[in-house]
Design a protein around this motif. Structure first.
Motif, short mmCIF file in Angstrom:
data_model
loop_
_atom_site.label_atom_id
_atom_site.label_comp_id
_atom_site.label_asym_id
_atom_site.label_seq_id
_atom_site.Cartn_x
_atom_site.Cartn_y
_atom_site.Cartn_z
N GLU A 222 1.09 -1.36 -0.14
CA GLU A 222 -0.22 -0.18 -0.29
C GLU A 222 1.14 1.38 0.02
OE1 GLU A 222 -3.77 0.14 3.08
OE2 GLU A 222 -3.36 -1.84 2.83
N GLU A 223 1.05 2.06 -0.79
CA GLU A 223 1.71 3.72 -1.21
C GLU A 223 1.74 4.55 -0.53
OE1 GLU A 223 3.32 6.44 -4.71
OE2 GLU A 223 1.05 5.10 -4.83
N SER A 224 0.23 4.25 0.03
CA SER A 224 -0.39 5.04 1.03
C SER A 224 0.45 4.84 2.52
CB SER A 224 -2.10 5.07 0.83
OG SER A 224 -2.19 3.42 1.68
N ALA A 225 0.68 4.36 2.61
CA ALA A 225 1.18 3.34 4.55
C ALA A 225 3.03 3.19 3.88
CB ALA A 225 0.85 2.40 4.49
N PHE A 226 3.73 4.34 3.01
CA PHE A 226 4.79 4.23 2.84
C PHE A 226 5.12 5.45 3.18
CE2 PHE A 226 5.51 2.38 -2.06
CZ PHE A 226 5.33 1.62 -1.67
N PRO A 227 6.59 5.76 4.29
CA PRO A 227 7.57 6.62 4.96
C PRO A 227 7.38 8.02 3.97
CG PRO A 227 8.90 4.46 5.25
CD PRO A 227 7.41 4.27 4.71
N PRO A 228 7.47 9.23 4.43
CA PRO A 228 8.19 10.31 4.03
C PRO A 228 9.22 10.11 3.08
CG PRO A 228 7.01 10.94 6.03
CD PRO A 228 7.51 9.38 6.10
N CYS A 229 9.98 9.71 2.75
CA CYS A 229 11.21 9.52 2.58
C CYS A 229 10.75 9.24 1.27
CB CYS A 229 12.32 8.73 4.12
SG CYS A 229 11.94 7.13 4.12
N MET A 230 10.56 7.34 1.77
CA MET A 230 10.12 6.62 -0.17
C MET A 230 8.83 7.21 -0.73
SD MET A 230 12.33 4.01 0.80
CE MET A 230 13.35 3.81 2.66
N GLN A 231 8.15 8.18 0.13
CA GLN A 231 7.54 9.08 -1.41
C GLN A 231 7.87 10.09 -1.36
OE1 GLN A 231 3.61 10.20 0.81
NE2 GLN A 231 3.53 8.59 1.99
N ALA A 232 9.30 10.17 -1.27
CA ALA A 232 9.66 11.11 -1.64
C ALA A 232 10.98 11.23 -2.50
CB ALA A 232 10.72 12.59 -1.26
N ILE A 233 11.60 9.73 -2.59
CA ILE A 233 12.08 8.82 -3.66
C ILE A 233 11.16 8.76 -4.87
CG2 ILE A 233 13.76 7.06 -4.26
CD1 ILE A 233 14.47 7.52 -0.84
N LEU A 234 10.26 7.76 -5.09
CA LEU A 234 9.38 7.48 -5.70
C LEU A 234 8.91 9.24 -6.43
CD1 LEU A 234 7.59 4.37 -3.57
CD2 LEU A 234 8.80 4.44 -6.04
N GLY A 235 8.52 10.34 -5.44
CA GLY A 235 8.01 11.20 -6.09
C GLY A 235 8.96 11.26 -7.23
N ALA A 236 10.30 11.34 -6.58
CA ALA A 236 11.61 11.66 -8.04
C ALA A 236 11.75 11.10 -9.26
CB ALA A 236 12.39 12.27 -7.38
N LEU A 237 11.39 9.57 -8.99
CA LEU A 237 11.29 8.77 -9.82
C LEU A 237 10.35 8.46 -11.01
CD1 LEU A 237 12.11 5.54 -8.22
CD2 LEU A 237 13.26 5.95 -10.06
N THR A 238 9.27 9.29 -10.50
CA THR A 238 8.13 9.40 -11.22
C THR A 238 7.99 10.58 -12.46
OG1 THR A 238 6.46 9.69 -9.61
CG2 THR A 238 6.48 7.61 -10.38
N GLY A 239 9.00 11.62 -11.09
CA GLY A 239 8.77 13.09 -11.75
C GLY A 239 10.39 13.53 -12.70
N HIS A 240 10.76 12.66 -12.91
CA HIS A 240 12.30 12.54 -14.11
C HIS A 240 12.93 13.08 -13.24
CE1 HIS A 240 8.98 11.42 -17.45
NE2 HIS A 240 8.79 12.06 -16.47
N GLY A 241 13.44 13.38 -11.77
CA GLY A 241 13.29 14.01 -10.97
C GLY A 241 15.37 12.43 -10.34
N HIS A 242 16.34 13.42 -10.28
CA HIS A 242 17.31 13.29 -9.88
C HIS A 242 17.86 11.60 -8.81
CE1 HIS A 242 21.85 12.38 -10.05
NE2 HIS A 242 22.38 12.83 -8.68
N LEU A 243 18.47 10.92 -8.66
CA LEU A 243 18.49 10.19 -7.64
C LEU A 243 19.91 9.58 -7.50
CD1 LEU A 243 15.32 7.80 -7.34
CD2 LEU A 243 15.78 9.98 -6.23
N THR A 244 20.10 9.89 -6.16
CA THR A 244 21.26 9.61 -5.70
C THR A 244 21.88 7.96 -5.61
OG1 THR A 244 21.03 9.20 -3.19
CG2 THR A 244 21.97 11.47 -4.40
N HIS A 245 23.05 7.55 -5.69
CA HIS A 245 22.55 5.96 -5.45
C HIS A 245 22.23 5.39 -4.06
CE1 HIS A 245 25.22 1.54 -5.46
NE2 HIS A 245 25.52 1.72 -4.32
#
Length: 384
Positions: A222-245
């Motif tokens: 359930e994505e709605s139960a993800f912690p804020p950190c994981m939601q932010a990383i997934l948001g960067a993924l789907t928003g074409h953002g840059h992610l660190t290793h």
């Protein structure tokens, strides 16, 4: 000079004195595991791992009984290395963490009524001062990072000349977490394949128990139960953002740990600029233990996330946990409770929605699941 008897060696099997004693009972580990005593130790190690999987880590476990018979004591001592061999052969980081947490807490339980000289001996054996009420900042940080309570944060401690002040009633907790840190750091062991083959049936049973436990703890993703950190990383993924290793590693391990299929994880990376399927497949399979090494990784602790600057927008639940997986379990439990209370409050509306859902042949209404980027429909996640 402290003299340890057999009972002491059984209570604290991590001591080198305990391992020296048990090492003399057979010419080789392979021969010991084939013996009657070895088979009993394997069985006891399986029981220990089962206890470790069900242990919450929130309260002191009951103290195991130490029988008077010498053979029984030898089996208890042998169970410690055998259990470590088994989790090393299993190559499952989460299983390793559960085991060392339980073993460290059992030691903590024994320490509550231990003689002062034995306590001092144990402190020295794990690199802590025998006397005094302070430890170095370097030793304190990896210990305190595993503790959720605010009192353990470095900003809430008295620090003088590189030493952190510890209250007398807190020292057994420091010993427990220091021991847990050392046990975890030294695993997995490099175990010969022939030894792993000897304990393979026991490992398969424990893995099955662990998979069952994962399903019970996490269930459907359930994505709605993800912690804020994981939601932010997934948001960067789907928003074409840059992610660190580290961000890539953290979210991949997290999604795998809660049961998401590797194919779905790879799909999430599909919108990243310069997406390379071959490299992404390799990285995801490597983290999940399916890339040839069989070394399955666990997502980083909250303290590690903070160190790498990817702990963002913490909320009230974050203050209660030390790991993103703990956050996920708490949040999912709260969401399920809210859903249940809503159903009880308005059963007619709940039944109406259920009928509408069952009548929808396309199965498109699962808002809490992460959608596949290659499919226009939402599908239920299957825990692995």
């Amino acid at each position: 000079m402290v003299t340890l008897d057999l009972k002491d060696l059984a209570k604290y099997p991590f001591l080198k004195e305990s391992q020296t004693y048990i090492g003399a009972i057979s010419s080789s580990l392979e021969h010991y595991l084939e013996s009657t005593g070895g088979r009993v130790a394997i069985r006891e190690a399986m029981l220990m791992l089962e206890h470790a999987l069900s242990f919450s880590g929130k309260e002191t476990p009951s103290i195991p009984e130490i029988p008077p018979e010498k053979e029984a004591v030898m089996t208890i001592i042998a169970t410690y290395p055998v259990s470590r061999i088994m989790v090393s052969c299993a190559q499952d980081r989460m299983l390793i963490e559960r085991l060392v947490r339980y073993q460290a807490w059992v030691v903590f339980a024994f320490l509550q009524d231990e003689e002062p000289e034995i306590k001092r001996f144990i402190r020295r054996s794990i690199g802590l001062p025998e006397t005094g009420m302070d430890i170095s900042v370097i030793d304190y940080i990896p210990v305190a990072s595993r503790m959720a309570e605010e009192r353990w944060r470095l900003v809430n401690r008295v620090v003088e000349k590189g030493k952190v002040r510890i209250r007398p009633e807190e020292y057994d907790e420091i010993v427990r977490e220091r021991l847990r840190y050392i046990m975890s750091r030294n695993l997995p062991l490099k175990v010969p394949s022939r030894i792993c083959d000897q304990v393979k049936p026991a490992i398969e049973r424990i893995k099955a128990e662990w998979q069952k436990k994962v399903l019970e703890e996490f269930g459907q993703v359930e994505e709605s139960a993800f912690p804020p950190c994981m939601q932010a990383i997934l948001g960067a993924l789907t928003g074409h953002g840059h992610l660190t290793h580290m961000a890539r590693f953290a979210v991949t391990a997290f999604l795998h740990n809660i049961g998401m299929d590797n194919t779905r994880i790879i799909e999430l990376y599909g919108s990243v600029p310069n997406f390379d399927l071959r490299k992404t497949l390799y990285q995801v399979e490597h983290i999940s233990g399916r890339g040839g090494t069989s070394n399955e990784y666990i997502s980083p602790l909250c303290a590690t996330m903070r160190t790498h600057g990817i702990c963002v927008h913490p909320d009230s639940i974050c203050s209660r946990v030390t790991h993103p997986l703990s956050y996920y379990k708490l949040k999912k439990r709260d969401l399920n409770k809210q859903k249940y209370q809503k159903q009880v409050k308005d059963p007619d509306e709940s039944m109406k929605k259920r009928v509408e859902s069952e009548g929808d042949q396309s199965d498109t209404n699962t808002p809490d699941c992460i959608p596949s980027s290659t499919d226009n429909k939402y599908k239920d996640e299957k825990s692995t």
